[in-house]
Design a protein around this motif. Structure first.
Motif, PDB file in Angstrom:
ATOM      1  N   TYR A  85       0.216  -7.559  -4.827  1.00  0.00           N
ATOM      2  CA  TYR A  85       0.149  -6.341  -4.031  1.00  0.00           C
ATOM      3  C   TYR A  85      -0.265  -5.106  -4.821  1.00  0.00           C
ATOM      4  O   TYR A  85      -0.161  -3.985  -4.332  1.00  0.00           O
ATOM      5  CB  TYR A  85       1.488  -6.106  -3.329  1.00  0.00           C
ATOM      6  N   ILE A  87       1.040  -3.689  -7.492  1.00  0.00           N
ATOM      7  CA  ILE A  87       2.119  -2.837  -7.978  1.00  0.00           C
ATOM      8  C   ILE A  87       2.096  -2.849  -9.498  1.00  0.00           C
ATOM      9  O   ILE A  87       2.190  -3.900 -10.116  1.00  0.00           O
ATOM     10  CB  ILE A  87       3.486  -3.331  -7.453  1.00  0.00           C
ATOM     11  N   THR A  92       9.045   0.721  -7.317  1.00  0.00           N
ATOM     12  CA  THR A  92       8.102   0.959  -6.235  1.00  0.00           C
ATOM     13  C   THR A  92       8.870   0.770  -4.940  1.00  0.00           C
ATOM     14  O   THR A  92       9.534  -0.250  -4.762  1.00  0.00           O
ATOM     15  CB  THR A  92       6.908  -0.012  -6.303  1.00  0.00           C
ATOM     16  N   ILE A  94       8.364   0.924  -0.793  1.00  0.00           N
ATOM     17  CA  ILE A  94       7.402   0.957   0.300  1.00  0.00           C
ATOM     18  C   ILE A  94       8.177   0.848   1.611  1.00  0.00           C
ATOM     19  O   ILE A  94       8.918  -0.105   1.809  1.00  0.00           O
ATOM     20  CB  ILE A  94       6.406  -0.216   0.184  1.00  0.00           C
ATOM     21  N   VAL A 102       2.860  -0.153   7.108  1.00  0.00           N
ATOM     22  CA  VAL A 102       3.287   0.747   6.048  1.00  0.00           C
ATOM     23  C   VAL A 102       3.383   2.187   6.564  1.00  0.00           C
ATOM     24  O   VAL A 102       2.429   2.719   7.118  1.00  0.00           O
ATOM     25  CB  VAL A 102       2.319   0.682   4.843  1.00  0.00           C
ATOM     26  N   THR A 104       4.864   4.593   4.300  1.00  0.00           N
ATOM     27  CA  THR A 104       4.531   5.278   3.054  1.00  0.00           C
ATOM     28  C   THR A 104       4.678   4.325   1.877  1.00  0.00           C
ATOM     29  O   THR A 104       5.484   3.404   1.915  1.00  0.00           O
ATOM     30  CB  THR A 104       5.400   6.533   2.815  1.00  0.00           C
ATOM     31  N   LEU A 105       3.892   4.579   0.851  1.00  0.00           N
ATOM     32  CA  LEU A 105       3.971   3.828  -0.400  1.00  0.00           C
ATOM     33  C   LEU A 105       4.845   4.550  -1.411  1.00  0.00           C
ATOM     34  O   LEU A 105       5.019   4.077  -2.528  1.00  0.00           O
ATOM     35  CB  LEU A 105       2.563   3.624  -0.989  1.00  0.00           C
ATOM     36  N   GLU A 106       5.356   5.703  -1.028  1.00  0.00           N
ATOM     37  CA  GLU A 106       6.147   6.518  -1.948  1.00  0.00           C
ATOM     38  C   GLU A 106       7.453   6.946  -1.285  1.00  0.00           C
ATOM     39  O   GLU A 106       7.658   8.120  -0.985  1.00  0.00           O
ATOM     40  CB  GLU A 106       5.332   7.726  -2.397  1.00  0.00           C
TER      41      GLU A 106
END
Length: 128
Positions: A85, A87, A92, A94, A102, A104-106
């Motif tokens: 993925y 990373i 991390t 998600i 998704v 957010t990734l943050e």
């Protein structure tokens, strides 16, 4: 593990390791978030990238971590899930919506709390 089994819930994918200081710092707030939102349809799926599963399990047991745990069986220099993925840093976090898309990734720290407060407004958010 089939993530589809969590369809209908907000899911936080949390890639971490027991040796990671920022991961350990994230834990107390994640626990507050989990306790506040789990009954409203929130779940955490933690993917440990420790080289030794025993070290990861020791942290989980010592801290009585209540959410779902998976272990990325590869070594720290080449974890399978992380590689698959893209990373390249931990922790991390998600956040996925109820359909598995998704958000957010943050989703670290207070960002996660603010997002969940908007997505699940019927829950009183915990204090940081």
């Amino acid at each position: 593990f089939d993530i589809q089994s969590l369809r209908g819930k907000f899911v936080l994918i949390y890639v971490w390791a027991s040796w990671c200081a920022p991961c350990k710092q994230e834990y107390p707030y994640l626990l507050k978030i989990y306790q506040a939102y789990r009954d409203a349809g929130f779940e955490i799926v933690a993917i440990g990238v420790d080289e030794e599963k025993e070290k990861m399990m020791a942290f989980i047991q010592e801290n009585e971590v209540p959410w779902i745990h998976l272990w990325d069986e590869a070594n720290r220099s080449s974890p399978v899930v992380a590689k698959q993925y893209g990373i390249n840093a931990i922790p991390t976090l998600i956040l996925l919506d109820r359909e598995g898309k998704v958000v957010t990734l943050e989703a670290r720290g207070l960002i996660l709390g603010k997002l969940l407060a908007k997505l699940i407004p019927e829950v009183t958010p915990p204090l940081p």
